[in-house]
Design a protein around this motif. Structure first.
Motif, mmCIF file in Angstrom:
data_model
loop_
_atom_site.group_PDB
_atom_site.id
_atom_site.type_symbol
_atom_site.label_atom_id
_atom_site.label_comp_id
_atom_site.label_asym_id
_atom_site.label_seq_id
_atom_site.Cartn_x
_atom_site.Cartn_y
_atom_site.Cartn_z
ATOM 1 N N ALA A 94 34.032 -33.154 -7.817
ATOM 2 C CA ALA A 94 32.918 -32.259 -8.098
ATOM 3 C C ALA A 94 33.399 -30.998 -8.801
ATOM 4 O O ALA A 94 32.761 -30.494 -9.745
ATOM 5 C CB ALA A 94 32.189 -31.906 -6.802
ATOM 6 N N LEU A 122 21.886 -33.232 -7.627
ATOM 7 C CA LEU A 122 22.620 -34.012 -6.640
ATOM 8 C C LEU A 122 21.864 -35.321 -6.452
ATOM 9 O O LEU A 122 20.641 -35.314 -6.263
ATOM 10 C CB LEU A 122 22.670 -33.222 -5.332
ATOM 11 C CG LEU A 122 23.583 -33.681 -4.207
ATOM 12 C CD1 LEU A 122 25.042 -33.546 -4.623
ATOM 13 C CD2 LEU A 122 23.317 -32.819 -2.966
ATOM 14 N N HIS A 142 29.055 -31.750 1.193
ATOM 15 C CA HIS A 142 29.046 -32.134 -0.219
ATOM 16 C C HIS A 142 27.887 -31.490 -0.968
ATOM 17 O O HIS A 142 28.042 -31.050 -2.115
ATOM 18 C CB HIS A 142 28.981 -33.658 -0.355
ATOM 19 C CG HIS A 142 30.298 -34.333 -0.185
ATOM 20 N ND1 HIS A 142 31.240 -34.387 -1.187
ATOM 21 C CD2 HIS A 142 30.850 -34.969 0.877
ATOM 22 C CE1 HIS A 142 32.316 -35.038 -0.750
ATOM 23 N NE2 HIS A 142 32.097 -35.401 0.495
ATOM 24 N N HIS A 161 30.860 -39.718 4.559
ATOM 25 C CA HIS A 161 31.261 -38.357 4.229
ATOM 26 C C HIS A 161 30.181 -37.390 4.704
ATOM 27 O O HIS A 161 29.042 -37.785 4.964
ATOM 28 C CB HIS A 161 31.495 -38.197 2.722
ATOM 29 C CG HIS A 161 32.614 -39.033 2.194
ATOM 30 N ND1 HIS A 161 33.902 -38.584 2.084
ATOM 31 C CD2 HIS A 161 32.636 -40.318 1.755
ATOM 32 C CE1 HIS A 161 34.670 -39.527 1.581
ATOM 33 N NE2 HIS A 161 33.923 -40.602 1.364
ATOM 34 N N ARG A 220 36.330 -36.632 -3.391
ATOM 35 C CA ARG A 220 35.012 -36.301 -3.933
ATOM 36 C C ARG A 220 34.807 -34.798 -4.131
ATOM 37 O O ARG A 220 34.145 -34.388 -5.070
ATOM 38 C CB ARG A 220 33.924 -36.876 -3.029
ATOM 39 C CG ARG A 220 33.948 -38.411 -2.909
ATOM 40 C CD ARG A 220 33.649 -39.070 -4.232
ATOM 41 N NE ARG A 220 32.286 -38.895 -4.640
ATOM 42 C CZ ARG A 220 31.335 -39.832 -4.562
ATOM 43 N NH1 ARG A 220 31.628 -41.027 -4.097
ATOM 44 N NH2 ARG A 220 30.109 -39.591 -4.966
ATOM 45 N N PHE A 221 35.348 -33.973 -3.246
ATOM 46 C CA PHE A 221 35.211 -32.532 -3.439
ATOM 47 C C PHE A 221 35.934 -32.092 -4.711
ATOM 48 O O PHE A 221 35.415 -31.308 -5.505
ATOM 49 C CB PHE A 221 35.758 -31.767 -2.231
ATOM 50 C CG PHE A 221 34.899 -31.867 -1.008
ATOM 51 C CD1 PHE A 221 33.704 -31.165 -0.923
ATOM 52 C CD2 PHE A 221 35.267 -32.674 0.055
ATOM 53 C CE1 PHE A 221 32.893 -31.247 0.205
ATOM 54 C CE2 PHE A 221 34.472 -32.769 1.180
ATOM 55 C CZ PHE A 221 33.287 -32.060 1.258
ATOM 56 N N LEU A 272 26.202 -38.167 -4.556
ATOM 57 C CA LEU A 272 26.784 -38.054 -3.228
ATOM 58 C C LEU A 272 27.493 -39.360 -2.875
ATOM 59 O O LEU A 272 27.143 -40.425 -3.388
ATOM 60 C CB LEU A 272 25.687 -37.797 -2.195
ATOM 61 C CG LEU A 272 25.101 -36.395 -2.132
ATOM 62 C CD1 LEU A 272 23.764 -36.420 -1.411
ATOM 63 C CD2 LEU A 272 26.072 -35.448 -1.443
ATOM 64 N N HIS A 309 21.543 -39.548 -4.951
ATOM 65 C CA HIS A 309 21.955 -40.559 -3.975
ATOM 66 C C HIS A 309 21.285 -41.875 -4.314
ATOM 67 O O HIS A 309 20.100 -41.919 -4.671
ATOM 68 C CB HIS A 309 21.578 -40.135 -2.556
ATOM 69 C CG HIS A 309 22.204 -41.003 -1.499
ATOM 70 N ND1 HIS A 309 23.563 -41.029 -1.276
ATOM 71 C CD2 HIS A 309 21.668 -41.873 -0.612
ATOM 72 C CE1 HIS A 309 23.836 -41.862 -0.294
ATOM 73 N NE2 HIS A 309 22.702 -42.396 0.124
ATOM 74 N N HIS A 351 28.639 -27.793 -1.408
ATOM 75 C CA HIS A 351 29.742 -27.650 -2.351
ATOM 76 C C HIS A 351 29.246 -27.808 -3.788
ATOM 77 O O HIS A 351 29.569 -26.988 -4.666
ATOM 78 C CB HIS A 351 30.812 -28.699 -2.033
ATOM 79 C CG HIS A 351 32.055 -28.579 -2.839
ATOM 80 N ND1 HIS A 351 32.533 -29.603 -3.626
ATOM 81 C CD2 HIS A 351 32.938 -27.560 -2.983
ATOM 82 C CE1 HIS A 351 33.656 -29.216 -4.216
ATOM 83 N NE2 HIS A 351 33.926 -27.991 -3.843
ATOM 84 N N ALA A 352 28.442 -28.843 -4.035
ATOM 85 C CA ALA A 352 27.919 -29.085 -5.384
ATOM 86 C C ALA A 352 27.033 -27.928 -5.838
ATOM 87 O O ALA A 352 27.105 -27.491 -6.997
ATOM 88 C CB ALA A 352 27.135 -30.401 -5.418
#
Length: 289
Positions: free
Chosen positions: A279, A30, A18, A13, A275-276, A8, A32, A21-22
């Motif tokens: 991914a 995912l 996110h 953001h 970033r989208f 992430l 962080h 979406h992932a």
């Protein structure tokens, strides 16, 4: 088949968008980062992953990595157990001792000696499983039992050096290096096999973090990233090898080479603003592979 995850954004953001979406793209996990006083702004890892847990149902949730020596172990265990309950046992507990590139500011802020970070990390890992599970654990001269207990998540030990490999063999379910060339992964796996035998444990799996910028990315942006990695302590040669650019098909080839070297999971760490889109391209690479 190698699992593919993605980090992430650290800050600025929409975590919810996110995360969803992932998951919708079919990515496995995912992640962080975890920093108190980092080089760049970062939101708190536990709160970010709790937010992601609330808006997803399948994707696994990884700390990349939690610096456990900065925290009291009982509170750390309480947060991990809570996140396991909130997520339905989807936590991947990346653990690290704290890199020198971020300096000593965070350690001074919580009154923990920087020089003792490795020893304190091991001490936390000694007691963490029992605390998370809710079994009696001796802390500071008394027995501590946390409730409700939870499933202890897989432990992924971050770092690429000898101490990290030994820690991974002793405590870890996975070794989790980042920005390590393919030859370094293969050598690490060989050493990990020896150390695991020494500790009488199965060899941990291998999760590898890689910098990615797929698609049409300006060369100047890639060069800036390489410069940033060298500032972090990575050699320029290694930085150029471990940055993954180009098409999803090309990324799939790079991921396959890491899998051949021993990686069971790859965590893509995008460094561009789209970033989208990154991914989506990483997900396309996972399918192409």
């Amino acid at each position: 088949m190698t699992d593919i995850g993605i980090t992430l954004p650290g800050f600025g953001h929409d975590v919810i968008a996110h995360a969803q979406h992932a998951e919708g793209l079919g990515l496995e996990s995912l992640w962080h980062g975890d920093h108190l006083i980092p080089l760049t702004p970062f939101l708190d890892s536990t709160l970010v992953l709790a937010t992601a847990a609330a808006v997803t149902s399948r994707i696994r949730l990884g700390f990349g990595v939690m610096v456990v020596a900065l925290r009291q172990p009982a509170w750390t265990a309480k947060q991990i157990a809570t996140l396991q309950h909130l997520s339905g046992d989807r936590v991947l507990l990346g653990v690290g001792s704290g890199g020198e590139a971020h300096g000593e500011a965070a350690w001074r802020a919580v009154d923990v000696p920087f020089a003792q970070r490795g020893k304190r990390t091991d001490a936390v890992l000694d007691v963490l499983p029992g605390l998370v599970r809710g079994t009696p654990v001796g802390l500071h001269g008394s027995q501590v039992v946390l409730s409700p207990g939870a499933t202890m998540p897989p432990v992924l030990v971050g770092g690429g050096g000898p101490a990290a490999l030994r820690r991974a063999a002793r405590y870890g379910d996975h070794w989790y290096p980042a920005f390590v060339p393919r030859a370094g992964i293969a050598a690490g796996v060989a050493r990990l096999t020896e150390l695991a035998e020494e500790f009488g444990r199965p060899r941990p799996g291998v999760t590898v973090g890689v910098s990615v910028a797929l698609g049409d990315v300006p060369a100047a942006l890639v060069e800036r990233r390489i410069k940033g990695m060298t500032d972090y302590g990575v050699s320029e040669e290694a930085a150029r090898e471990v940055v993954v650019t180009g098409s999803p098909a090309r990324a799939a080839e790079r991921f396959a080479a890491l899998a051949e070297a021993g990686a069971d999971r790859i965590v893509a760490m995008p460094f561009t603003e789209d970033r989208f889109r990154q991914a989506e391209l990483v997900a396309a690479a996972s399918v192409a592979g």
